[in-house]
Design an enzyme around this catalytic site. Structure first.
Site, PDB file in Angstrom:
ATOM      1  N   HIS A  71       1.794   4.467  -2.820  1.00 42.11           N
ATOM      2  CA  HIS A  71       1.985   5.918  -2.623  1.00 42.11           C
ATOM      3  C   HIS A  71       3.375   6.322  -3.117  1.00 42.11           C
ATOM      4  CE1 HIS A  71      -1.625   6.855  -0.385  1.00 42.11           C
ATOM      5  NE2 HIS A  71      -1.366   5.981   0.568  1.00 42.11           N
TER       6      HIS A  71
ATOM      7  N   GLU B  92      -4.608   7.791  -2.741  1.00 39.32           N
ATOM      8  CA  GLU B  92      -5.118   6.500  -2.252  1.00 39.32           C
ATOM      9  C   GLU B  92      -5.553   5.606  -3.413  1.00 39.32           C
ATOM     10  OE1 GLU B  92      -4.729   5.390   0.675  1.00 39.32           O
ATOM     11  OE2 GLU B  92      -4.102   7.237   1.665  1.00 39.32           O
TER      12      GLU B  92
ATOM     13  N   HIS C 217       0.834  -1.210   0.000  1.00 41.52           N
ATOM     14  CA  HIS C 217       0.000   0.000   0.000  1.00 41.52           C
ATOM     15  C   HIS C 217       0.869   1.262   0.000  1.00 41.52           C
ATOM     16  CE1 HIS C 217      -3.536   2.508   1.214  1.00 41.52           C
ATOM     17  NE2 HIS C 217      -2.593   3.224   1.811  1.00 41.52           N
ATOM     18  N   GLU C 218       1.785   1.336   0.959  1.00 39.29           N
ATOM     19  CA  GLU C 218       2.653   2.519   1.028  1.00 39.29           C
ATOM     20  C   GLU C 218       3.557   2.570  -0.202  1.00 39.29           C
ATOM     21  OE1 GLU C 218       1.762   4.624   3.203  1.00 39.29           O
ATOM     22  OE2 GLU C 218       0.584   3.258   4.456  1.00 39.29           O
TER      23      GLU C 218
END
Lengths: 499, 499
Positions: free
Chosen positions: A268, A294, A264-265
């Site tokens: 980003h 997101e 997830h990060e």
């Protein structure tokens, strides 16, 4: 001030602003990762002064004149410079709302509140954190009412994270999610699958750290430009495309919690890592909104990271790092394990199907807090009530309840909806991407480069140069449609659970 | 400006200086520990701007007037305020020597040079680093000649790290060390002991990390105020007594390298951690000189950490963390192992007996470089020649030779002698400490608190409030005497090697 002078002044301000932002950013990252616990006091003093400097160099008549000059000469100004001025003007207007002392005091408040939240979460003690949240809510309300008295305060806050977002558009969005997903969630719950035995094996933090590196490599993240830290609450921070930080949190009883944080990060991070070189060190060298951000993180986390195709390369690296635990596990078993759906307590660990309802609960609470209809003291009770009503789960303590997320501690009220919006944006992007890229073949081969190249082309490269409304329709093939998102989830989980 | 106004101005300048120093310090620590390798560019931009700000707020007529006002009113000013002004005046004078642009350029140079040194060391490639050192030497020479044209340039640089140090005092100091120690080193070499088998066992980095925590606890370092990072070259950094960072470097074939780095840096940390609360966030909240600082670090590292008594608690924690490797090892064997003396290549890993001669070699090279008698291109050859002449060892590559230390890369020319001075100070302090504290009984019990309390009372608490010449004689029971140091070493190693 003529246009040439104004552009020179913008350039100079950009350099000093970069430097102050860079320093503040690293102080935050350091504070959350490796700094000694008691270091908050000195850091607070430093941050307060840097905030004061940033305020002073931005809020003065000369900056105002510079911005007016550029904004009045759109025709003679190149696109990049004009957009820089446009974005900076938004900051300028915001900073002009309140006197410097209030900004600095707020900055100090959120620095301290971050430390207190950590402590409060550890002790599961709401009363520790409540006085800080009280002040943060009061500040955000006051700020919103001064920024735009014509709008409901919460709309002003939403707009800060996702331009144009409002309760008028979000209420029906979340209503559709709840109406469409609640029946599926119930059906899935009725066919509850047991947690497979292999997931209960121990996963040493030492091995998980090695695993993280392989996951980052699989995602295509260059460690020369992006490193991984460890924090209570995972996050991404970027000062420029050669200096991005992501963090994760390891649990010895579960390798997937950290893995999905990394992915997830990492999503980003990829956004920040792919912004055009010529936009670096300026206010355009950041993702354009939290919703768009997101959309990227959740794209990698779920659409790719929880896909059937991803299980092929994933199982391969898991067998390398965890040969004992993953012995005899098939791709199909892995696919089922990473998509176990069950209403649960923790948002960041929620499955794809129930996730958005976690967000909806926070949205409802924030609306009520900012409207003044819900006192901070009553937030835990309301949190627990909503978790029971919406997800059917009993919250055993505040650590796993109202204190689980860091967002409120840094003033991020209005941020949460971005997670659900981003998830929905991502699903619509997939539809477009599949027209250009043989997505599942390349993912199955463990080569995510074509996926990232597509996203970089449509989204990443622009940083904040293009507005969400100029970027998203092309990438999504139209405007936001909650039904596309819920249909994707319904299809995926109907197949997984043979509904 | 009257005295009250001047004190108010000092107070204000102190706050902003603290903030800028804090930010710079954390950027450096972050850059050396966890930052992505490519992050140097953005960090350089940020550091340059912070340096510019620091310069501007210090170098202006108002600061000059404030300092003059306070310094002219010694009688009416309290000791702490007066000393702050006195120290600041030294900075002020130094900053006034060169125009801001040169300072900023130098700051950028050393930031870049740090990154290049890392790379050069890894590749053992002197030519990569040489152009940077060339510029650094040129800057330091120019700076020294402008600061005090009446003195040899190297004396001016020495004085920056150890007030009053000069070639006139250091030449005989090092001569005594060489004359007294060379014969012992030769005798010891003739009775070379084999490296004991247990030291050749593997020591996992994972276990060494656990061990480090126990070593820090044994040394009495509170992890809430001081954390441990990992770097190529270990160091200590402190912004205030609640935020100290030490670093180490792990080698899988040797647990003692990292352990002695932790103990050494821990000694620096204890100095910073014990400075009086009322001196915090000011320019007095740092150790007063590098010589005094090294006296503390090397006290813990050698006088305590390589003592017979320390082997009792040390063996205990080693057996906890490394039960297999330390099986059947006695305290006596451990004592012998940690005091193996043999002329070697790496200063930071050198035994206590040969250590100072490593320093002497650097001292001779620096003298010649700054005098202009030794070109940067010729430094490696001269390094290798001196290692052969003084220590009798052949240097196989620059990584283990002239590129081993980071000091020159950050401009620390004149720093090295502090290590030898500090070692000598420490031995004299031990003589005094033994009059007040039952040193070896408490060390044997694993309780270092009385040792630290004595040092805190005599040295640590004052930070930079008292000058070295006011602190040292009381703590050392007189002035520096190289013979006391060499006698200590001769006695210790005569017993160890039964000479």
């Amino acid at each position: 001030m003529n246009l040439t002078e104004a552009i020179a002044k913008l350039d100079e301000l950009e350099k000093s602003t970069y430097a102050l932002n860079h320093a503040q950013s690293i102080l935050y990252v350091d504070g959350d990762t490796v700094a000694p616990k008691n270091s908050w006091k000195g850091r607070g003093m430093a941050l307060a002064y840097l905030t004061e400097l940033a305020y002073k160099q931005l809020v003065n008549p000369e900056t105002g004149e510079m911005l007016e000059t550029i904004l009045q000469h759109k025709e003679e100004t190149d696109e990049v410079t004009f957009r820089k001025a446009e974005l900076l003007k938004e900051n300028y207007d915001e900073y002009n709302i309140l006197p410097m002392e209030e900004f600095v005091a707020y900055q100090e408040l959120t620095n301290e509140s971050g430390a207190v939240w950590h402590d409060a979460k550890e002790k599961s003690d709401w009363d520790l954190f409540a006085p800080y949240l009280d002040k943060i809510v009061a500040f955000r309300r006051r700020f919103a009412s001064l920024k735009d008295p014509s709008k409901p305060a919460y709309d002003v806050l939403l707009d800060q994270f996702e331009k144009g977002a409002s309760m008028e558009s979000l209420d029906p969005f979340f209503r559709t999610l709840r109406e469409d997903l609640s029946p599926v969630i119930k059906e899935v719950a009725a066919r509850e699958k047991p947690v497979p035995a292999f997931m209960k094996r121990p996963w040493s933090v030492h091995d998980q750290r090695l695993f993280s590196r392989k996951v980052m490599a699989l995602e295509g993240i260059d460690p020369l430009n992006c490193t991984l830290g460890e924090t209570e609450h995972p996050f991404t921070d970027s000062t420029n495309k050669w200096d991005v930080r992501i963090t994760t949190h390891y649990y010895e009883n579960d390798p997937f919690s950290s893995m999905y944080s990394v992915i997830h990060e990492g999503g980003h991070a990829l956004y920040e890592l792919n912004i055009r070189d010529d936009l670096q060190f300026s206010n355009l060298a950041n993702g354009v909104s939290m919703g768009v951000h997101e959309s990227q993180s959740r794209f990698y986390e779920n659409i790719i990271g929880r896909s059937r195709a991803f299980c092929t390369p994933l199982l391969k690296i898991m067998k390398e790092v965890f040969p004992d635990q993953m012995k005899d596990i098939t791709e199909e078993e892995l696919y089922s394990a990473i998509n176990l759906s069950k209403p649960s307590l923790i948002r960041t660990e929620a499955d794809e199907l129930t996730y958005s309802l976690h967000v909806m609960i926070r949205y409802e609470l924030e609306k009520a807090m900012i409207a003044g209809d819900l006192k901070v003291a009553d937030v835990p009770g309301e949190w627990n009530r909503l978790y029971k009503e919406v997800l059917g789960v009993d919250v055993p303590d505040h650590k796993r309840g109202v204190l689980q997320d860091s967002h409120w501690s840094f003033g991020g009220i209005g941020y949460f909806p971005s997670y659900a919006l981003g998830s929905a944006y991502g699903v619509q992007m997939l539809g477009q991407m599949e027209k250009d890229v043989d997505v599942w073949t390349t993912v199955e081969k463990g080569d995510l480069a074509p996926v990232t190249a597509w996203l970089a082309d449509k989204i990443h490269q622009y940083g904040s140069l293009k507005k969400p409304q100029d970027l998203l329709p092309a990438a999504m093939g139209g405007s936001l449609d909650a039904k596309i998102y819920t249909n994707y989830l319904k299809k995926k989980f109907s197949e997984l659970y043979k509904l």
